[in-house]
Design an enzyme around this catalytic site. Structure first.
Site, short mmCIF file in Angstrom:
data_model
loop_
_atom_site.label_atom_id
_atom_site.label_comp_id
_atom_site.label_asym_id
_atom_site.label_seq_id
_atom_site.Cartn_x
_atom_site.Cartn_y
_atom_site.Cartn_z
CE LYS A 62 -4.23 -2.13 -1.06
NZ LYS A 62 -5.49 -1.83 -2.32
NE ARG B 189 -2.82 -8.04 -3.55
CZ ARG B 189 -2.32 -6.42 -3.54
NH1 ARG B 189 -0.92 -5.78 -3.19
NH2 ARG B 189 -2.48 -5.67 -4.86
NE ARG C 118 -4.29 2.86 -8.93
CZ ARG C 118 -5.09 1.97 -8.54
NH1 ARG C 118 -4.68 2.62 -6.93
NH2 ARG C 118 -4.81 0.98 -8.53
NE ARG D 179 -1.16 0.80 -10.42
CZ ARG D 179 -1.42 -0.07 -9.68
NH1 ARG D 179 -1.50 0.74 -8.25
NH2 ARG D 179 -1.83 -1.57 -9.34
NE ARG E 238 -4.27 -4.65 -9.34
CZ ARG E 238 -4.65 -3.41 -9.55
NH1 ARG E 238 -5.15 -2.58 -10.80
NH2 ARG E 238 -4.14 -2.71 -9.16
P1 AMP Z 1 -0.56 -3.08 -5.88
O1 AMP Z 1 0.52 -1.68 -6.39
O2 AMP Z 1 -0.59 -3.17 -4.54
O3 AMP Z 1 -2.29 -2.19 -6.67
O4 AMP Z 1 0.73 -4.45 -6.29
C1 AMP Z 1 -0.14 -4.23 -7.62
C2 AMP Z 1 0.40 -5.38 -7.84
O5 AMP Z 1 1.86 -6.24 -7.38
C3 AMP Z 1 -0.38 -6.63 -7.87
O6 AMP Z 1 -1.98 -6.39 -8.77
C4 AMP Z 1 0.32 -8.08 -7.46
O7 AMP Z 1 0.27 -8.31 -9.20
C5 AMP Z 1 1.44 -7.60 -7.42
N1 AMP Z 1 1.79 -7.09 -5.74
C6 AMP Z 1 1.85 -6.40 -5.27
N2 AMP Z 1 1.80 -6.18 -3.95
C7 AMP Z 1 1.29 -8.08 -3.70
C8 AMP Z 1 1.77 -8.90 -2.74
N3 AMP Z 1 1.84 -8.85 -1.52
N4 AMP Z 1 1.53 -10.66 -3.51
C9 AMP Z 1 1.54 -10.79 -4.60
N5 AMP Z 1 1.65 -9.78 -5.67
C10 AMP Z 1 1.59 -9.05 -5.51
#
Ligand code: AMP
Length: 209
Positions: A13, A88, A127, A155, A166
């Site tokens: 994404k 999400r 990554r 990360r 996740r």
């Molecule tokens: P991402 O960078 O999109 O993979 O997000 C990393 C982490 O941030 C996720 O594993 C969640 O812990 C948190 N996070 C990001 N977006 C959301 C969301 N829309 N709702 C809840 N937690 C989120």
């Protein structure tokens, strides 16, 4: 263009959003990037989110919904935006829908980037992000130039354990929002396996169809 990128962790994404904003010239709003910035700054929101994020769990809806609705109400989003990683959960999708209805605007597209579970762990764990440019690399599939390797960031949630959580959360919490957008007739499915350039072409093709 008001659009959302949906997909499991490691689907690409962030990589695709960075390429697509050059074409669509709309703000790229990544809930994950916003939360990571809040954690780094040590804001109250960041302190609350940190424990959930490290474990690969979702940050509570009330925290994320407020943060994103505030962001999409900013003037630079008036002509469009690209959401990445939000919504999400079903309550997040409903809150966004209600806010957009109140603002008298509509979503144009929800792009679902599909990647089989078996590929996600290797994609996410390999990554690395360049903190200076935001560019996302993969140690095997998109290797970074040797001179920047030392500054790349791995990360905290790109570990085998957190990625497994996740992926599970994606299936239990996020996948249920797909029928909501399918019913609205705006869901576009894209095969997320292959060369990133080809996937960008697939996305631009479905967005212009
Ligand atoms: P991402 O960078 O999109 O993979 O997000 C990393 C982490 O941030 C996720 O594993 C969640 O812990 C948190 N996070 C990001 N977006 C959301 C969301 N829309 N709702 C809840 N937690 C989120």
């Amino acid at each position: 263009m008001r659009m959302i990128l949906v997909g499991p962790p490691g689907a690409g994404k962030g990589t695709q959003a960075a390429r697509l904003i050059d074409t669509y010239r709309i703000p790229h709003i990544s809930s994950g990037d916003m939360l990571r910035a809040a954690v780094k700054e040590g804001t109250p929101l960041g302190i609350e989110a940190d424990t959930f994020m490290k474990a690969g769990k979702l940050v509570p809806d009330e925290v994320v919904i407020g943060m994103i609705l505030e962001r999409v109400a900013k003037p630079d989003c008036a002509a469009g935006f690209m959401l990445d990683g939000f919504p999400r959960t079903a309550p997040q999708a409903e809150a966004l829908d209600a806010a957009m209805r109140r603002a008298g605007v509509e979503l144009d597209a929800v792009v679902l980037i599909e990647v089989p579970d078996a590929l996600l762990e290797e994609r996410a764990c390999g990554r690395r992000t360049d903190p200076q440019t935001g560019t996302i690399y993969h140690l095997k599939y998109n290797p970074p130039p040797a001179e920047i390797v030392d500054r790349l960031v791995h990360r905290k949630d790109d570990t085998v354990e957190a990625v497994m959580t996740r992926v599970q959360k994606y299936h239990s919490e996020t996948a249920p929002i797909i029928p909501f957008y399918l019913a609205k007739g705006i869901l576009k499915r894209v095969d997320g396996v292959g060369d990133p350039d080809i996937i960008t072409q697939r996305i631009t093709a479905v967005l212009s169809s």
